[in-house]
Design a protein around this motif. Structure first.
Motif, PDB file in Angstrom:
ATOM      1  N   SER A  78       0.828  -1.210   0.000  1.00  0.00           N
ATOM      2  CA  SER A  78       0.000   0.000   0.000  1.00  0.00           C
ATOM      3  C   SER A  78       0.861   1.259   0.000  1.00  0.00           C
ATOM      4  CB  SER A  78      -0.958   0.003   1.187  1.00  0.00           C
ATOM      5  OG  SER A  78      -0.250   0.056   2.396  1.00  0.00           O
TER       6      SER A  78
ATOM      7  N   GLU B   6       2.337   1.622  -3.588  1.00  0.00           N
ATOM      8  CA  GLU B   6       1.332   2.040  -4.566  1.00  0.00           C
ATOM      9  C   GLU B   6       0.987   3.520  -4.404  1.00  0.00           C
ATOM     10  OE1 GLU B   6      -1.827  -0.771  -3.945  1.00  0.00           O
ATOM     11  OE2 GLU B   6      -1.041  -2.116  -5.491  1.00  0.00           O
TER      12      GLU B   6
ATOM     13  N   LYS C  72       5.146   5.211  -4.880  1.00  0.00           N
ATOM     14  CA  LYS C  72       5.962   4.672  -5.965  1.00  0.00           C
ATOM     15  C   LYS C  72       7.460   4.980  -5.795  1.00  0.00           C
ATOM     16  CE  LYS C  72       2.266   4.823  -9.401  1.00  0.00           C
ATOM     17  NZ  LYS C  72       1.219   4.681  -8.475  1.00  0.00           N
TER      18      LYS C  72
ATOM     19  N   LYS D  23       8.808  -5.133 -10.850  1.00  0.00           N
ATOM     20  CA  LYS D  23       7.626  -4.895 -11.677  1.00  0.00           C
ATOM     21  C   LYS D  23       7.803  -5.603 -13.007  1.00  0.00           C
ATOM     22  CE  LYS D  23       8.401  -0.663 -10.539  1.00  0.00           C
ATOM     23  NZ  LYS D  23       8.566   0.738 -10.616  1.00  0.00           N
TER      24      LYS D  23
ATOM     25  N   TYR E  20      -0.574  -4.274 -10.708  1.00  0.00           N
ATOM     26  CA  TYR E  20       0.062  -2.968 -10.490  1.00  0.00           C
ATOM     27  C   TYR E  20      -0.097  -2.139 -11.745  1.00  0.00           C
ATOM     28  CZ  TYR E  20       3.634   0.508  -9.602  1.00  0.00           C
ATOM     29  OH  TYR E  20       4.321   1.691  -9.423  1.00  0.00           O
TER      30      TYR E  20
ATOM     31  N   GLU F 212       0.962   1.745 -13.301  1.00  0.00           N
ATOM     32  CA  GLU F 212       1.761   2.964 -13.070  1.00  0.00           C
ATOM     33  C   GLU F 212       1.002   4.179 -13.480  1.00  0.00           C
ATOM     34  OE1 GLU F 212       5.930   3.130 -13.724  1.00  0.00           O
ATOM     35  OE2 GLU F 212       5.949   0.988 -14.105  1.00  0.00           O
TER      36      GLU F 212
END
Length: 118
Positions: free
Chosen positions: A49, A52, A55, A78, A116, A118
């Motif tokens: 969390s 996210e 970043k 990633k 995920y 971006e």
């Protein structure tokens, strides 16, 4: 003639005592491993969390250090639309002989793969 059996009980106790001590220490080590695994699972949720939101790997690492997890290794990878978060910590065993079975220190690892973007 009366037979004294106190010596027999003492010898039986001395023979059983090392086994009993090994079992107790083994249960303690098992409990420590399970506890660390649960802590890492909870930390994984917080790390995901936090990452996210911001970043930023370094901020997540500093966040872990602030919580007192200085000895936990963090890996974030990633791959397309997924993110793999891996936490790893070493637990030193106290049970003699268990290190030859499990390895000393024992590595507790948690790994989670999440979606995920971006």
């Amino acid at each position: 003639m009366k037979i004294n059996r106190k010596g027999q009980a003492l010898i039986e106790f001395v023979l059983i005592l090392p086994v009993l001590i090994m079992l107790i220490f083994g249960f303690i080590d098992l409990g420590r491993i399970i506890l660390e695994n649960n802590r890492l699972e909870n930390l994984t949720t917080n790390v995901i969390s936090r990452y996210e939101k911001n970043k930023d790997y370094d901020e997540v690492l500093n966040y872990m250090r602030e919580l007192g997890y200085d000895d936990v290794e963090l890996s974030i990878k990633k791959d397309g639309s997924t993110m793999k978060v891996k936490l790893e910590k070493e637990v030193n065993l106290i049970t003699p002989g268990l290190d030859s079975v499990l390895g000393d220190p024992f590595n507790v690892k948690t790994e989670r793969i999440v979606d995920y973007e971006e």
